[in-house]
Design a protein around this motif. Structure first.
Motif, PDB file in Angstrom:
ATOM      1  N   TYR C 393       1.387  -0.851  -0.141  1.00 10.97           N
ATOM      2  CA  TYR C 393      -0.079   0.356   0.121  1.00 10.97           C
ATOM      3  C   TYR C 393       0.794   1.161   0.069  1.00 10.97           C
ATOM      4  CZ  TYR C 393      -3.777  -3.721   0.575  1.00 10.97           C
ATOM      5  OH  TYR C 393      -4.470  -4.343   0.316  1.00 10.97           O
ATOM      6  N   PHE C 394       2.066   0.620  -0.331  1.00  9.48           N
ATOM      7  CA  PHE C 394       2.626   3.009  -0.294  1.00  9.48           C
ATOM      8  C   PHE C 394       3.445   1.960  -1.838  1.00  9.48           C
ATOM      9  CE2 PHE C 394       6.474   4.379  -0.739  1.00  9.48           C
ATOM     10  CZ  PHE C 394       5.955   6.492  -0.655  1.00  9.48           C
ATOM     11  N   PRO C 395       3.606   3.095  -2.838  1.00 11.19           N
ATOM     12  CA  PRO C 395       2.827   4.178  -2.941  1.00 11.19           C
ATOM     13  C   PRO C 395       1.550   3.797  -2.843  1.00 11.19           C
ATOM     14  CG  PRO C 395       4.341   3.942  -4.950  1.00 11.19           C
ATOM     15  CD  PRO C 395       4.489   2.980  -3.848  1.00 11.19           C
ATOM     16  N   LEU C 396       1.224   5.550  -2.935  1.00 13.93           N
ATOM     17  CA  LEU C 396      -0.073   5.728  -2.547  1.00 13.93           C
ATOM     18  C   LEU C 396      -0.367   6.230  -4.144  1.00 13.93           C
ATOM     19  CD1 LEU C 396      -0.673   7.960   0.045  1.00 13.93           C
ATOM     20  CD2 LEU C 396      -0.625   5.583   0.174  1.00 13.93           C
ATOM     21  N   LEU C 397      -0.372   5.499  -5.541  1.00 16.08           N
ATOM     22  CA  LEU C 397      -0.177   6.015  -6.259  1.00 16.08           C
ATOM     23  C   LEU C 397      -1.786   4.858  -6.956  1.00 16.08           C
ATOM     24  CD1 LEU C 397       2.537   7.067  -8.433  1.00 16.08           C
ATOM     25  CD2 LEU C 397       0.744   8.981  -7.624  1.00 16.08           C
ATOM     26  N   PHE C 398      -1.036   3.605  -6.311  1.00 12.85           N
ATOM     27  CA  PHE C 398      -1.940   2.567  -6.992  1.00 12.85           C
ATOM     28  C   PHE C 398      -3.165   2.034  -5.630  1.00 12.85           C
ATOM     29  CE2 PHE C 398       1.865   2.142  -8.982  1.00 12.85           C
ATOM     30  CZ  PHE C 398       1.535   2.611 -10.147  1.00 12.85           C
ATOM     31  N   HIS C 399      -3.704   1.357  -6.111  1.00 14.36           N
ATOM     32  CA  HIS C 399      -4.615   0.391  -4.746  1.00 14.36           C
ATOM     33  C   HIS C 399      -4.646  -0.920  -3.984  1.00 14.36           C
ATOM     34  CE1 HIS C 399      -8.383   3.452  -5.185  1.00 14.36           C
ATOM     35  NE2 HIS C 399      -7.810   3.380  -6.585  1.00 14.36           N
ATOM     36  N   GLU C 400      -3.323  -1.422  -4.899  1.00 16.76           N
ATOM     37  CA  GLU C 400      -2.986  -2.360  -4.628  1.00 16.76           C
ATOM     38  C   GLU C 400      -1.527  -2.398  -4.114  1.00 16.76           C
ATOM     39  OE1 GLU C 400      -5.013  -4.807  -3.268  1.00 16.76           O
ATOM     40  OE2 GLU C 400      -6.334  -3.879  -2.689  1.00 16.76           O
ATOM     41  N   SER C 401      -0.677  -1.345  -4.300  1.00 16.33           N
ATOM     42  CA  SER C 401       0.253  -0.955  -4.373  1.00 16.33           C
ATOM     43  C   SER C 401       1.357  -2.405  -3.475  1.00 16.33           C
ATOM     44  CB  SER C 401       1.748  -0.260  -3.963  1.00 16.33           C
ATOM     45  OG  SER C 401       0.844   1.112  -4.476  1.00 16.33           O
ATOM     46  N   LEU C 402       2.407  -2.771  -4.539  1.00 18.59           N
ATOM     47  CA  LEU C 402       3.243  -4.087  -3.456  1.00 18.59           C
ATOM     48  C   LEU C 402       4.466  -3.439  -3.926  1.00 18.59           C
ATOM     49  CD1 LEU C 402       2.470  -7.231  -2.251  1.00 18.59           C
ATOM     50  CD2 LEU C 402       2.799  -7.748  -4.517  1.00 18.59           C
TER      51      LEU C 402
END
Lengths: 439, 127, 468
Positions: C393-402
């Motif tokens: 959940y980081f970066p916040l640019l995507f909902h499902e960041s991995l």
């Protein structure tokens, strides 16, 4: 290209480059403009074998003088039990990161919970966070926290009795953050309550009042009436203390402090030329949501087991961004483990005994110095394990004589010397120091 | 699905106000409550504090987020909902029944800047 | 991992009268601490014998996962191997007993080490001076911003209080700016995650005389190199601002590019990332700040001495070990490892920006979103297979960041093992989604109730006893 830290064989390199869709390692950087690529050789020494690294450090180490330490000034030479380095070297602790994945970080979370418990006990406060960098930055954070808690108040009063090293860091933070620091004068070596009272009455917007215990002269101050005076004027009362001393001294909690900060170095952490140490910060329950830094809390897992987890994270920088109380993220976790193990070994009895030894040693040294007839106490006030004397003679020359004899004979401060004694100093060492002082 | 209760006025920062004579009860909308998830703490002002339209008066925290509360109107806080101190989850149970502060309004004209339930619903659907 | 003795706190193992210490005898005679000085209530510290303490913390360590335990692809944290020789050097007795107030002529070796490390870092970054006072990355960031603020103040440029930060930046950037009394203005990112140069031009046109600095990581949070960096630097310098390099992502630049050459004026380095010092469960780190010639006089006093000196000793041992021959291999190998994983998984995990990355890259969750399995679930399931999770959940640019960062130390077998498990989890998400959603199953504890933790607020043993 193989090196002891790089496992890639030539065949593997080729296979991996192919998978990555480039022809060479250089191709991985094709997007970087050539004008800013670094192409040369770094001007650094050639690679060294372990033996050579060891020799290089041994050579550097031999250029340091090993002195018997009678210096304090916020950093004290206490004994480190062998258990501590052995446990701290456990790589499950050492090589882990911040415990974000609670399921595989219970070791870290668990000891931080214990650390928080012990610091709350030592300071007599309700709540401790998971640690700060050191005592000086913890003091700066406390000043910012007071201002944040006090809403539209931008001033913090700071006793003249605060160590100048701490004050310098406070000044830095205050300048940039826009906090106005006002000095509370001392009278006869202790913070002047009547001056504080009149400052609080005449100044608008004082968010906090900060004092140090024992103060920079080593004097144990009497803070009777301080908390009440602060609270009457809606200012938070902040006490900065040497952690080990709190095992016996009247605690910030007992003095009515809202925030207690200081350095945990005195809990057996080696002096190591300045760090790493560990700052502590404790506060009343009411202020918990204004507290900077990480906090570990107890909860349950989905198997109904007791578990620990980072909690109250909504205070922190990664969520609050510019509205966070502080920008601190990593702290000094491993040093928090250090003091947790130290306090587990020492326990309540050991802490008291060590404190009594330091107290006895310091008072013995003081008496012996006074007996030479060449020293006098600058202030006739009670002290704990550090005291401030003036020397009837050339202080610089005396200090040099100490060093030549293998002693770090205190810290020169103002026009005198501050001597500190810990449980590590033997009677023989003290007697030898006094002999030189008497010359 | 979020509920949009009729008869209340809403702000773009997702607070509502229920006006009763000189007083207004301010809370967060059901839409906001849904977006936040489990509320674990509500930071409230003290009685007698002044609030200003569009300015922050407190915050609502969930485990991994914190949202500032902005007052839809100006006035003086006359009551805070003390039940939220120990049971902040009341906001999740019923955001409209559990207001956060009661304010004595200083300028009723400010209410004209707020949205009714229908306009607010349309606003949320666009967000 | 060992679950035995899991539930105990050291306080629960305590027994009155036990002791785990030994102290010298008091040969000074009787000097009683006056009662007026003493605390009224005793500190309720535990009382344990030595073996109990040793077992307790050894057992705790068994509930932890470190780089030495297994693969730790935590994006943005550079969890590289922490060489053992560094630990031994940092523990050398000739440095342990140095009091920081000791006169300089008695600490020549320690001071020489500081200056040798400074020289090395200057060479590796293309900057001219370093201060070692900052204790951590965030502290370095703050120190760098204070340096910049001091510089503008010295020129009477008091209105320069705005710091431009990409909207994808780390959360510490805005927090550090706020502590420094500066204000963040965000510049937009393009779809590929790099700075929108047009938006930056607009900001500079609007805010020019108020801009104190622009703060960037390069490569950025998505692991992408900002190729327009020379133009960006020129734009900022022309309006009177300074360029700040957040050294969180310096690792892939070793052997490739130096911040000083990119046009940066001020930077911090996380010695605990790029220079192999251990993370210690969240510190102590070290965040030295480097500057271009002329800016060193603006360094602030953010700590009293030489910062976390023992951490610096480790970093220097690392630089000496690698030498000029191998330092330059660090970046390329780290970048290769990241690209290898990315290319091996992009058919099952959503790769929003499909290009050559630097040391790390970001997936936006599983490709197949129909299973309801989230990034959190994938992360937790990885723990079951003996891997640390990537940053989620980081970066916040995507909902499902991995966000995955493998570092240069990992072998192809390790990466292949991770890739196989990631693929297996993607498969499980389809065949047995419940298994993934309820993970982890093989760890000492299961998923924790963070809501309960935040509501009941039990943060020490005293509270625990009171509320029991």
């Amino acid at each position: 290209m193989t090196y002891k830290y790089f496992p890639h064989t030539e065949d593997e390199l080729q296979a991996m480059l192919e998978k990555a869709g480039v022809k060479s390692l250089d191709g991985l950087y094709a997007q970087i403009p050539e004008s800013i690529r670094f192409r040369g050789d770094y001007k650094l020494p050639s690679e060294m074998s372990e033996q050579e690294v060891r020799d290089c450090f041994a050579k550097l180490g031999s250029q340091n003088e090993q002195l018997t330490c009678f210096a304090g000034f916020g950093v004290y030479d206490h004994y480190t039990p062998s258990v501590i380095p052995s446990l701290l070297a456990r790589s499950e602790f050492l090589t882990s990161y911040t415990p974000y994945q609670a399921e595989i970080s219970q070791g870290t979370l668990h000891y931080i919970f214990e650390y928080q418990s012990m610091m709350a006990e030592l300071t007599g406060m309700d709540i401790s966070n998971a640690s700060m960098y050191d005592g000086t930055t913890a003091a700066a954070e406390a000043a910012m926290m007071a201002v944040a808690a006090g809403k539209k108040q931008g001033k913090v009063l700071v006793s003249e009795g605060i160590n100048p090293r701490t004050r310098a860091v406070l000044d830095t933070y205050a300048l940039h953050k826009g906090i106005e620091l006002v000095t509370i004068p001392m009278k006869d070596g202790a913070t002047d309550l009547s001056a504080l009272t009149s400052q609080l009455s005449s100044l608008e917007g004082v968010a906090g009042v900060m004092v140090q215990q024992p103060n920079v002269y080593g004097i144990v101050e009497d803070f009777t009436g301080f908390a009440e005076t602060c609270h009457e004027h809606k200012a938070l009362f902040i006490i900065d203390s040497v952690a080990a001393d709190l095992a016996v001294l009247k605690t910030p909690g007992e003095w009515g402090a809202d925030i207690a900060v200081g350095d945990g170095q005195s809990l057996g952490i080696p002096m190591l030329f300045g760090g790493p140490y560990v700052g502590y910060m404790c506060c009343t329950e009411k202020l918990i949501r204004k507290m900077p830094g990480r906090i570990v809390g107890m909860t349950k897992d989905n198997r109904e087991q007791r578990a620990f987890v980072l909690t109250l994270q909504a205070r922190e920088q990664h969520i609050r961004r510019q509205k966070a109380t502080s920008n601190i993220c990593s702290n000094q976790s491993l040093m928090a483990l250090f003091v947790t193990v130290y306090l587990s070994l020492m326990g309540k009895q050991g802490m008291k005994e060590a404190a009594q030894l330091s107290y006895a040693g310091a008072h013995y040294l003081c008496e012996q110095l006074l007996k030479t007839g060449k020293f006098r106490l600058a202030y006739d006030k009670p002290f704990f394990n550090e005291f401030f004397v003036k020397y009837d003679g050339d202080t610089d020359a005396l200090y040099k004589r100490f060093i030549d004899a293998g002693f770090l004979g205190g810290v020169k401060y103002e026009d005198g010397i501050l001597f500190a004694v810990t449980e590590k100093r033997t009677k023989e060492e003290i007697d030898n120091l006094v002999k030189i002082a008497a010359l | 699905m979020a509920k949009f209760e009729e008869g209340l006025l809403y702000s773009e920062s997702h607070e509502y106000i229920r006006v009763e004579g000189e007083y207004g009860y301010i809370g967060i909308s059901d839409y906001a409550q849904h977006a936040l998830g489990n509320v674990v703490y509500v930071d409230m002002p003290d009685v007698d504090d002044d609030v200003t339209a569009g300015e922050e008066f407190g915050a609502v925290e969930s485990v991994k987020a914190a949202s500032d509360l902005f007052s839809p109107v100006s006035g003086t806080v006359v009551e805070v909902n003390e039940a939220l101190e120990d049971t902040p989850e009341l906001l999740n149970e019923d955001a409209f029944a559990n207001w956060i502060i009661k304010v004595q309004l200083s300028d009723k004209a400010e209410l004209d800047n707020l949205m009714d339930a229908k306009a607010y619903q349309a606003f949320c659907e666009k967000e | 991992m060992n679950n035995r003795l899991y539930g105990n706190l050291i306080f629960e193992l305590s027994k009155e009268g036990r002791k785990g210490y030994s102290l010298p005898k008091n040969n000074f005679g009787s000097y009683e601490i006056p009662a007026s000085m003493m605390r009224n209530e005793e500190a309720a510290l535990p009382e344990c014998d030595e073996l109990t303490v040793v077992r307790h913390y050894t057992n705790l360590s068994n509930n932890n996962f470190g780089v030495d335990t297994g693969f730790y692809p935590l994006g943005s944290c550079t969890m590289k191997y922490n060489p053992k020789i560094n630990e031994e050097m940092a523990a050398l007795p000739q440095f342990q007993g140095l009091h920081p107030e000791q006169p300089a002529n008695t600490t020549k070796g320690a001071l020489a080490l500081v200056s040798l490390l400074e020289k090395s870092l200057c060479e590796l970054t293309g900057l001219a001076h370093f201060t070692f006072k900052p204790y951590a990355g965030a502290h370095g960031e703050l120190t760098g911003l204070m340096t910049i603020d001091n510089y503008h103040r010295s020129r009477g440029d008091m209105q320069r209080k705005k710091v431009i930060v990409p909207d994808s930046a780390h959360g510490t950037n805005p927090a550090s700016a706020a502590v420094c009394g500066l204000e963040i203005v965000e510049v937009k990112s393009l779809a590929d995650g790099t700075v929108d140069f047009e938006d930056l031009k607009r900001l500079v046109a609007e805010e020019g005389p108020n801009i104190a600095a622009m703060m960037m990581t390069n490569p950025n949070t998505l692991g992408l190199f900002e190729t327009r960096i020379p133009e960006i630097a020129k734009l900022i310098h022309d309006c009177g601002g300074l360029m700040y390099y957040d050294g969180a992502n310096l690792n892939p630049m070793l052997g490739a590019c130096r911040p000083g050459d990119m046009g940066f004026d001020v930077m911090h380095i996380n010695l605990h990332k790029t220079f192999s010092t251990p993370h210690g469960g969240g510190g102590p780190g070290s965040g030295p700040v480097g500057v271009r010639e002329g800016l060193q006089e603006f360094f602030p006093t953010v700590s009293p001495y030489h910062g976390n000196f023992a951490v610096m000793m480790r970093a220097y041992a690392y630089i000496l070990s690698l030498g000029k021959e191998h330092v330059k291999e660090v970046g390329p190998l780290a970048v290769l490892n990241a690209n290898y994983i990315k290319e091996s998984l992009k058919d099952v995990y959503e790769l929003p920006i499909d290009t050559v990355c630097c040391h790390e890259f970001v997936f936006d969750g599983l490709k197949d979103k129909s299973t309801g399995v989230t990034t959190m679930d994938v992360a937790k399931r990885l723990l079951d297979y003996g891997y640390h999770a990537p940053t989620i959940y980081f970066p916040l640019l995507f909902h499902e960041s991995l966000m995955v960062e493998p570092t240069e130390n990992e072998s192809k077998e390790t990466l292949d093992g991770f890739i196989a498990v990631m693929r297996k989890i993607a498969e499980e998400a389809k065949t047995d989604p419940e298994l993934v959603k309820t993970a982890p199953h093989n760890t000492p504890i299961g998923r924790v109730d963070d809501v309960l933790a935040a509501k009941q607020v039990i943060v020490n043993y005293r509270q625990l006893k009171a509320k029991a």
